[in-house]
Design an enzyme around this catalytic site. Structure first.
Site, mmCIF file in Angstrom:
data_model
loop_
_atom_site.group_PDB
_atom_site.id
_atom_site.type_symbol
_atom_site.label_atom_id
_atom_site.label_comp_id
_atom_site.label_asym_id
_atom_site.label_seq_id
_atom_site.Cartn_x
_atom_site.Cartn_y
_atom_site.Cartn_z
ATOM 1 N N GLU A 188 8.100 1.049 42.482
ATOM 2 C CA GLU A 188 7.426 2.006 41.609
ATOM 3 C C GLU A 188 7.151 1.427 40.220
ATOM 4 O O GLU A 188 8.067 1.321 39.407
ATOM 5 C CB GLU A 188 8.327 3.243 41.460
ATOM 6 C CG GLU A 188 8.882 3.747 42.780
ATOM 7 C CD GLU A 188 10.079 4.695 42.585
ATOM 8 O OE1 GLU A 188 10.170 5.358 41.548
ATOM 9 O OE2 GLU A 188 10.933 4.737 43.488
ATOM 10 N N HIS A 245 5.370 6.593 41.985
ATOM 11 C CA HIS A 245 6.546 6.530 42.879
ATOM 12 C C HIS A 245 6.096 6.104 44.291
ATOM 13 O O HIS A 245 6.183 6.871 45.255
ATOM 14 C CB HIS A 245 7.189 7.921 42.910
ATOM 15 C CG HIS A 245 8.605 7.959 43.371
ATOM 16 N ND1 HIS A 245 9.009 7.463 44.587
ATOM 17 C CD2 HIS A 245 9.721 8.433 42.770
ATOM 18 C CE1 HIS A 245 10.308 7.658 44.719
ATOM 19 N NE2 HIS A 245 10.762 8.237 43.627
HETATM 20 O O1 TA6 Z 1 12.711 6.557 42.060
HETATM 21 C C1 TA6 Z 1 13.962 6.652 42.632
HETATM 22 C C2 TA6 Z 1 14.462 8.071 42.494
HETATM 23 O O2 TA6 Z 1 14.508 8.443 41.145
HETATM 24 C C3 TA6 Z 1 15.840 8.162 43.174
HETATM 25 O O3 TA6 Z 1 16.888 8.315 42.274
HETATM 26 C C4 TA6 Z 1 15.687 9.254 44.196
HETATM 27 O O4 TA6 Z 1 16.310 10.425 43.861
HETATM 28 C C5 TA6 Z 1 14.184 9.339 44.351
HETATM 29 O O5 TA6 Z 1 13.601 8.975 43.151
HETATM 30 C C6 TA6 Z 1 13.562 10.594 44.946
HETATM 31 O O6 TA6 Z 1 13.506 11.671 44.076
HETATM 32 P P1 TA6 Z 1 12.972 13.065 44.575
HETATM 33 O O7 TA6 Z 1 13.065 13.977 43.394
HETATM 34 O O8 TA6 Z 1 11.550 12.871 45.005
HETATM 35 O O9 TA6 Z 1 13.853 13.491 45.729
#
Ligand code: TA6
Length: 310
Positions: free
Chosen positions: A268, A165
């Site tokens: 990501e 991520h």
């Molecule tokens: O990768 C994108 C995502 O899945 C979004 O939907 C957003 O919620 C982000 O990740 C962050 O997630 P988190 O659980 O770290 O707040």
């Protein structure tokens, strides 16, 4: 020389959490927290930070660190019954003293091997036995490389989804574009994961974006016009690529400053649409390689094609 700092150093970071600092001779560096197996910093040889880390990041379990490169495993996002993004990002990893060898021998000195094995509690949430090994390397040119190796040591097959991520640091999100994902199909997280086809020449940003691009190329360029910097992201074993910027929604994310969305972009490398299945004894490998290069010009225009083809 006695004054020189070592290529690998284990020390204490925020809140006394253990971290590994990697240093390359020309001056680039990276920092990795054992909490989450989480890269939180990647600096070039001028000392400029290349990853985004929120000023409000909470370095305290069970919260995952906001920024850097959280590992999403064994579930990406809400694509399953587990908590969002699985649990590897909020578990303590260990230094792996005896990692199995890689097929190619590297001369890099600035690397660390981590390992994550499920605890009894983890097995109650996700009843599969595995060893997750993560090697983080700083290359001679300051490139950052992450290699994940997940081995099924269970007696039954299991399936998982995964993502690096990656939060990139950008000058201003309105000045950034991504090359390599145009014309691809994507699942839109903001529209109940409905499938669309990307239109237009390149991906730019003027509002919230949360998309899972499918069947993506192994190389993606992220061009920061203001900084005149291009991130080149190479990946292997990870067919999808998630692109996320929360825009105004940042206000509702407690560990992200209201305006910090302007200076971050998540791209990501991921395996989401088709889960990865491992039979007993099988191993999966997923690799991310990031480099930051000055943007090149042709006829006064930034020329990402040269980066993508180079
Ligand atoms: O990768 C994108 C995502 O899945 C979004 O939907 C957003 O919620 C982000 O990740 C962050 O997630 P988190 O659980 O770290 O707040």
């Amino acid at each position: 020389m006695s004054g020189e700092k070592p290529p690998v150093e284990i020390c204490k970071g925020v809140n006394g959490l253990d971290k590994v600092v990697l240093r390359e001779v020309r001056g680039s560096s990276a920092e990795v927290y054992l909490y989450g197996g989480h890269v939180t910093s990647w600096r070039n040889d001028h000392g400029e930070e290349l990853l985004f880390l929120s000023t409000k990041a909470i370095f305290k379990p069970p919260k995952a660190i906001r920024g850097g490169i959280p590992i999403c495993f064994p579930q990406f996002g809400s694509h399953g019954n587990l908590d969002q993004h699985g649990f590897a990002r909020n578990r303590f990893w260990s230094i792996d003293a005896t990692p199995p060898p890689f097929p190619t021998v590297s001369t890099n000195k600035a690397f660390t091997d981590l390992i994550f094995k499920p605890s009894e509690e983890d097995l109650k949430i996700w009843p599969h036995s595995y060893e997750f090994r993560l090697r983080i390397t700083l290359g001679p040119g300051g490139d950052l490389m992450l290699t994940s190796r997940i081995r099924n040591i269970d007696t039954k097959p299991f399936s998982f989804t995964f993502a690096y991520h990656t939060y990139l640091s950008v000058s201003d999100i309105s000045e950034v574009r991504i090359e390599g994902l145009e014309t691809l199909d994507y699942l839109d997280n903001l529209k109940a994961k409905e499938r669309f086809t990307e239109q237009g020449d390149a991906i730019t940003f003027e509002t919230e974006v949360d998309k899972i691009y499918l069947g993506t190329p192994t190389k993606i360029a992220i061009i920061d016009h203001e900084k005149k910097r291009t991130f080149v992201l190479r990946k292997d074993g990870l067919p999808d690529a998630v692109v996320w910027n929360p825009w105004e929604k940042a206000k509702s994310i407690a560990d992200l400053g209201d305006d910090e969305y302007k200076h971050m972009l998540c791209v990501e490398p991921a395996a989401v649409e088709k889960a990865i299945t491992l039979k007993p004894g099988e191993e999966w490998k997923g690799r991310l390689e990031l480099s930051a290069v000055p943007s090149s010009y042709r006829s006064g225009q930034l020329d990402p094609q040269r980066v993508l083809q180079g």
